[in-house]
Design a protein around this motif. Sequence first.
Motif, mmCIF file in Angstrom:
data_model
loop_
_atom_site.group_PDB
_atom_site.id
_atom_site.type_symbol
_atom_site.label_atom_id
_atom_site.label_comp_id
_atom_site.label_asym_id
_atom_site.label_seq_id
_atom_site.Cartn_x
_atom_site.Cartn_y
_atom_site.Cartn_z
ATOM 1 N N THR A 492 28.554 47.920 42.099
ATOM 2 C CA THR A 492 29.897 47.205 42.364
ATOM 3 C C THR A 492 30.338 46.917 40.949
ATOM 4 N N LEU A 519 34.742 51.148 47.779
ATOM 5 C CA LEU A 519 34.753 50.512 49.398
ATOM 6 C C LEU A 519 33.879 51.402 50.306
ATOM 7 N N THR A 527 31.510 40.037 49.519
ATOM 8 C CA THR A 527 32.675 39.809 50.038
ATOM 9 C C THR A 527 33.715 39.935 49.023
ATOM 10 N N SER A 529 33.730 41.032 46.032
ATOM 11 C CA SER A 529 34.131 42.390 45.259
ATOM 12 C C SER A 529 34.746 43.315 46.511
ATOM 13 N N SER A 530 34.583 43.309 47.515
ATOM 14 C CA SER A 530 35.205 44.163 48.465
ATOM 15 C C SER A 530 36.629 43.669 48.511
#
Length: 789
Positions: A492, A519, A527, A529-530
């Motif tokens: 990430t 992704l 969540t 970071s997404s």
Amino acid sequence: MRRLAAILLLVPASLVAQAPRAQPVDPALQRDAGQDWFQHGRNVYESAKRSTGATQFDLYGRSIEIFTRYLNDFPRHANAEAAWWYLGQSYYSTGRIEDAKRCFHSLLNRFGKGRYAAAAAYMLAADHFNNRQYALAATLFDKLSKIATKASDRQRGLYYAGKSFQMLQQDKKASSYFRAVIADTDGANPYRGKAIVDYGGLLADDGKLAEAMSLLDQVVSSPDTQATRGAAALKAGAVAARLGDADRSDRYFNIILTTPGMEEFRADAQIAMMAARFDQKRYREVIQIFTRNLAKSEGDREARRLMLAARAYMMLDRNADALPLFREVERLMPAESDYAFEATYFRLLCFFRIEGRHVLDQVEAFLDLYGKSRPRDPKIHTALLMKAETLYDEGKNVEAAEVYRDIDPAMLSEKNRPGMLYKRGRCLAEANDPEAAAKSLSEFIEDFPGDEKIPLALAARGRSYAAIGDVAKAMQDFDKLVETSKDPALLTLAYLEGATIAKESGQLDAMVSRYLEFLKNVPGADTASSAKAAYWAGWGMVKTNRGAEAIPYLKKARELAPERYTKHAGLLLCLVYLAEKNATELITEVGIALEKDYATELPEPLVRWAADQAFNGDDFRNAARFYDLIADDENPDLAPKEVWRFLGKSRLESGDPGGAITAIDHALRVETDPAWRADGLTDRGKALLALKKYEDATKSVEEGLSLRPEGRVGANLHMLRGDILLAEGKPEEAVRSYILPVQLMDDGDRVVKPKALLKLIQALEKAGKPTDAQKYRDELQQKYPNWKP
């Protein structure tokens, strides 16, 4: 460090034969004055030896005077050699050491050989040896070995010459003298066993353990003195331990522990047994030996005994048991000694391991005591490391960074160095010194490529490079992290940091690509970071004219983190839908913007287009809301009259007649076109009708009709008049108003005319004219069969 063996300055009887006791001499028979003076001196000297206290001192002083006069008057007399010896001894006995040595040197230089010369050589050699002047001592002991008249004295000289060279760390020369002693078989040779012990020790130091063991075992098994056998057993035990023969080592040490006469070696034997087991990592046995015999030794030996036990406790993670032993060493030894230094350090390490209170205080005290005197000692730098890590763990990153800067990684053990380099880099990064952080992390990565913290180091170094503007190196680290790591958190960081760098450098396509890869490849990411990746991917697509592709990502960002991205994603979605001319979605998004209180940030043309589309789609509620964003009651001239016109219509249609009147009045205030004024007056009348203000509504209708509008506008005004009359309970008059648009409007009008027919029918029914009502109902059905109000 070799143990210093002091030599008592006592002359062996073998070196100087006992002279005959002085006898009274009849002066009448005296023919040798020199002999008389010499004998007189001998008599006084012997009396001094038998005396004590002040009398002895006075007699030695008298002896000095007599022998001095004798040597001055009779320098070549037959007893001159002996006189020099007795004069030197007298000086020595009165504490005049330098005068004594001068006499012995004179004796040795003038006579060179003989028993007195040998005795003088020994005295001088022993004095030099005891004063650590080993080179001078070696020369004189060698001379003694050459001029000695007896075998034992020769062997003594050879042995102590070897000891002198041993103290000079000239092991080859020392070994040659010890071998000479061992090979000397003339007589009993009291120094043979000692020479074997020392030579065996040198062989062991040289790695010749088996040869050393063979020699030492001979002495242990010999009838030599207990002191010599004990020394041999001590060294033999140590050699056996080095050979890995623990049982044999213990046998030698147990000989010392159980044999009377070997008491002086017992402490060393216990220490040696402990040391052997410590080297073999048998730490429990070290402690067993320590606790089996708690009798204390003295000085360095006691310090070493305590240190071995304490360190064994540490190796077993019994740090609390080690602490009092280290304290005892500190109490026992001077602060500047190596033992005290090491004990203080290990005590500090114990505190650090058990996370005792005041660790920082302990470290500071240690550094204050030894930091300046031992700046290059690895333990000092390890203590600094403890201080730095403690500060770091307490969140004092700036203070920790300052301490880390003082640590020389080369001074640390290989075990501590990788952790130090890594933590120093992380700490410096958090203390806003990215350049130093990158340097430390680079050293860690290059020197310890297999360390498990390499991925973390790459991540931290990448961020440090980014902070100092070295974009290329930062991207290399993040790309390598993506290639080598499977950790979701690190992946990430790598994807997101790389994407951020691409964004800041204007590489929007690369930014979008990294976010999309993230992704796709890190499905288990958190969540936040997404959501971030989805939003910025969408943002990048919008900026690169790929709006349609951006829509699902912007919606995903808002779904995952509504509190963070509802507004930002919504603003972008509005722009995309406007560009796509997607009225339905745009109306929805502007509605969301109103609900979430960011609609004022939307461009006015966008809002106007959405309002127009809502109005044209009969979505009057949204149209009213959207037009209201553009219109300002306090500054009505800022909005176009068309906005006020449609706002009024939308409010009217959505059930807000009062608000409609306000908007319509703003439009009418500036409207000059007769048709549009008539239309506005129609809407105003409808609003007033809804408010049951029939009189005002009628005035609006009359004002509108006075403008002579045509077509639908005029028809609507007539229908409105009918509505007012009908509301006032005047259906017959209403019929006359409704019938006009029915008669005037062409049958092709499918909006106003069918509506007018319906109103006319309703008015006729209320006026009690059902036949007429049916007539017009048939017309409505015939001409507009599919029409619905």
